[in-house]
Design a protein around this motif. Structure first.
Motif, PDB file in Angstrom:
ATOM      1  N   GLU A 128       0.828  -1.212   0.000  1.00 10.75           N
ATOM      2  CA  GLU A 128       0.000   0.000   0.000  1.00 10.75           C
ATOM      3  C   GLU A 128       0.860   1.260   0.000  1.00 10.75           C
ATOM      4  O   GLU A 128       0.592   2.201  -0.770  1.00 10.75           O
ATOM      5  N   ASP A 129       1.894   1.294   0.824  1.00  8.13           N
ATOM      6  CA  ASP A 129       2.724   2.500   0.895  1.00  8.13           C
ATOM      7  C   ASP A 129       3.505   2.725  -0.387  1.00  8.13           C
ATOM      8  O   ASP A 129       3.700   3.867  -0.826  1.00  8.13           O
ATOM      9  N   TYR A 130       3.962   1.640  -1.001  1.00 11.14           N
ATOM     10  CA  TYR A 130       4.700   1.764  -2.259  1.00 11.14           C
ATOM     11  C   TYR A 130       3.770   2.280  -3.359  1.00 11.14           C
ATOM     12  O   TYR A 130       4.129   3.194  -4.116  1.00 11.14           O
ATOM     13  N   ALA A 131       2.559   1.720  -3.440  1.00 12.57           N
ATOM     14  CA  ALA A 131       1.595   2.171  -4.445  1.00 12.57           C
ATOM     15  C   ALA A 131       1.251   3.644  -4.228  1.00 12.57           C
ATOM     16  O   ALA A 131       1.149   4.417  -5.192  1.00 12.57           O
ATOM     17  N   ARG A 132       1.090   4.043  -2.976  1.00 10.04           N
ATOM     18  CA  ARG A 132       0.769   5.444  -2.691  1.00 10.04           C
ATOM     19  C   ARG A 132       1.932   6.360  -3.096  1.00 10.04           C
ATOM     20  O   ARG A 132       1.710   7.463  -3.611  1.00 10.04           O
ATOM     21  N   ALA A 133       3.148   5.899  -2.901  1.00  9.66           N
ATOM     22  CA  ALA A 133       4.304   6.689  -3.321  1.00  9.66           C
ATOM     23  C   ALA A 133       4.338   6.817  -4.841  1.00  9.66           C
ATOM     24  O   ALA A 133       4.662   7.881  -5.380  1.00  9.66           O
ATOM     25  N   MET A 134       4.008   5.728  -5.541  1.00 10.08           N
ATOM     26  CA  MET A 134       3.986   5.759  -7.001  1.00 10.08           C
ATOM     27  C   MET A 134       2.956   6.772  -7.504  1.00 10.08           C
ATOM     28  O   MET A 134       3.254   7.637  -8.327  1.00 10.08           O
ATOM     29  N   PHE A 135       1.742   6.643  -7.021  1.00 10.22           N
ATOM     30  CA  PHE A 135       0.676   7.531  -7.496  1.00 10.22           C
ATOM     31  C   PHE A 135       0.866   8.963  -6.968  1.00 10.22           C
ATOM     32  O   PHE A 135       0.435   9.921  -7.601  1.00 10.22           O
ATOM     33  N   GLY A 136       1.522   9.082  -5.822  1.00 11.24           N
ATOM     34  CA  GLY A 136       1.762  10.404  -5.268  1.00 11.24           C
ATOM     35  C   GLY A 136       2.773  11.210  -6.068  1.00 11.24           C
ATOM     36  O   GLY A 136       2.866  12.432  -5.909  1.00 11.24           O
ATOM     37  N   SER A 137       3.524  10.519  -6.945  1.00  9.96           N
ATOM     38  CA  SER A 137       4.531  11.212  -7.747  1.00  9.96           C
ATOM     39  C   SER A 137       3.985  11.659  -9.100  1.00  9.96           C
ATOM     40  O   SER A 137       4.707  12.279  -9.884  1.00  9.96           O
ATOM     41  N   VAL A 138       2.704  11.336  -9.375  1.00  9.97           N
ATOM     42  CA  VAL A 138       2.105  11.702 -10.660  1.00  9.97           C
ATOM     43  C   VAL A 138       1.993  13.221 -10.782  1.00  9.97           C
ATOM     44  O   VAL A 138       1.612  13.909  -9.822  1.00  9.97           O
ATOM     45  N   LEU A 139       2.332  13.722 -11.950  1.00 12.38           N
ATOM     46  CA  LEU A 139       2.194  15.157 -12.235  1.00 12.38           C
ATOM     47  C   LEU A 139       1.242  15.364 -13.399  1.00 12.38           C
ATOM     48  O   LEU A 139       1.315  14.647 -14.406  1.00 12.38           O
ATOM     49  N   PRO A 140       0.320  16.326 -13.298  1.00 13.63           N
ATOM     50  CA  PRO A 140       0.073  17.158 -12.114  1.00 13.63           C
ATOM     51  C   PRO A 140      -0.460  16.320 -10.952  1.00 13.63           C
ATOM     52  O   PRO A 140      -0.989  15.228 -11.158  1.00 13.63           O
ATOM     53  N   LYS A 141      -0.325  16.833  -9.771  1.00 13.59           N
ATOM     54  CA  LYS A 141      -0.687  16.112  -8.553  1.00 13.59           C
ATOM     55  C   LYS A 141      -2.143  15.689  -8.581  1.00 13.59           C
ATOM     56  O   LYS A 141      -3.023  16.457  -8.954  1.00 13.59           O
ATOM     57  N   LEU A 142      -2.392  14.432  -8.183  1.00 14.95           N
ATOM     58  CA  LEU A 142      -3.751  13.897  -8.189  1.00 14.95           C
ATOM     59  C   LEU A 142      -4.569  14.458  -7.029  1.00 14.95           C
ATOM     60  O   LEU A 142      -4.035  14.654  -5.922  1.00 14.95           O
ATOM     61  N   PRO A 143      -5.866  14.677  -7.234  1.00 12.60           N
ATOM     62  CA  PRO A 143      -6.737  15.008  -6.099  1.00 12.60           C
ATOM     63  C   PRO A 143      -6.707  13.855  -5.099  1.00 12.60           C
ATOM     64  O   PRO A 143      -6.534  12.688  -5.482  1.00 12.60           O
ATOM     65  N   SER A 144      -6.885  14.138  -3.842  1.00 14.28           N
ATOM     66  CA  SER A 144      -6.751  13.117  -2.796  1.00 14.28           C
ATOM     67  C   SER A 144      -7.720  11.959  -2.989  1.00 14.28           C
ATOM     68  O   SER A 144      -7.359  10.799  -2.743  1.00 14.28           O
ATOM     69  N   ASP A 145      -8.960  12.240  -3.469  1.00 10.51           N
ATOM     70  CA  ASP A 145      -9.919  11.150  -3.629  1.00 10.51           C
ATOM     71  C   ASP A 145      -9.499  10.213  -4.762  1.00 10.51           C
ATOM     72  O   ASP A 145      -9.662   8.984  -4.662  1.00 10.51           O
ATOM     73  N   GLU A 146      -8.930  10.753  -5.836  1.00 15.93           N
ATOM     74  CA  GLU A 146      -8.474   9.882  -6.917  1.00 15.93           C
ATOM     75  C   GLU A 146      -7.231   9.104  -6.508  1.00 15.93           C
ATOM     76  O   GLU A 146      -7.086   7.925  -6.851  1.00 15.93           O
TER      77      GLU A 146
END
Length: 284
Positions: A128-146
């Motif tokens: 879970e933490d690795y996946a969140r780090a992956m998606f958290g690096s997406v640009l432009p930054k994703l909205p929290s719900d997505e």
């Protein structure tokens, strides 16, 4: 029922195979329409996956096209019998882009899966933490719900590993993926430890290509080879900057089978790979 605006990759594949059968038989869409007493546009919609087709009509068309491959016909009928909205991934329709649903559906129906990963790990193996780090690096930054929806969806893809008879999985990852510290040292270490755990499962084969290997492997693009109920329904999925791309042409399937076979040959054996991963994890 109006045509679908966004048929799934699996629905498109059924239509593609029907078109292949028709063209191989030298039949026109007009002739197929005449057989079923529908207009030609409906045949076009069948072959694009935009309208569902019944099993009975698949069988009638197969007979008209002189298809004698019973295994292929039965596999196509399996797809025709499926109803949209029944998979767990369908709860994300309208929430996530279609590509997320398509890869979950592809993995769900695969008889075996082969992954080639240059700088990340297969989604079904991610913490879970690795996946969140992956998606958290997406640009432009994703909205929290997505962001949360993407992480939740990725973790749910693990259900294929929890079946009574899961598909066989083979993953070849590059040392580059092991060295990436996505989310920081703690997240990266926990991800490697989880990878070591799943590598011990009897239906999982994990191999590593080390930096030191001198044969170049074209592993710059993530590739997934999913085995179908019959070889004709095998599929290659590629990650691209604009979304997933699906390949099913015979030449493409042969090309990626050869690439994955080569990657397997130049990678470390499973036990060596586990030791390699363990040593990198100790350094974190």
């Amino acid at each position: 029922m109006p045509p679908r605006d966004n048929p799934s990759a699996r629905q498109v594949r059924l239509g593609t195979e029907l078109r292949k059968l028709r063209e191989r038989a030298g039949k026109t869409a007009r002739e197929a329409a005449g057989l079923l007493a529908v207009d030609q546009a409906r045949i076009s919609h069948y072959e694009s996956g935009r309208i569902g087709i019944s099993e009975e009509r698949v069988r009638r068309l197969a007979t008209f096209y002189s298809c004698h491959d019973e295994a292929l016909l039965e596999a196509l009928c399996v797809i025709a019998r499926e109803h949209r909205g029944k998979g767990w991934w369908d709860t994300y329709r309208g929430v996530l882009a279609p590509g997320f649903l398509n890869i979950a559906e592809l993995e769900h129906h695969a008889t075996y899966l082969r992954y080639l990963q240059p700088v990340t790990f297969p989604g079904v193996f991610q913490t879970e933490d690795y996946a969140r780090a992956m998606f958290g690096s997406v640009l432009p930054k994703l909205p929290s719900d997505e962001l949360e929806a993407r992480v939740e969806h990725r973790l749910k893809r693990r259900v294929i590993l929890e079946r009574e008879t899961p598909p066989k999985l083979e993953a070849v990852v590059h040392e580059a993926a092991l060295r990436m510290r996505a989310g920081g040292r703690k997240v990266a270490r926990e991800q490697l430890e989880h990878l070591l755990e799943v590598s011990e499962w009897p239906f999982v084969t994990l191999r590593v290509i080390p930096f030191a290997h001198e044969d170049f492997v074209e592993a710059t693009q993530t590739a997934l080879y999913a085995g179908g109920l019959v070889p004709q329904l095998d599929t290659v999925q590629l990650d691209t900057p604009i979304g997933g791309r699906y390949l099913d042409a015979e030449a493409d399937l042969e090309r990626y089978q050869a690439l994955l076979d080569f990657a397997r040959r130049v990678s470390l054996e499973p036990q060596e790979s586990r030791e390699f991963i363990h040593n990198i994890a100790k350094q974190l």
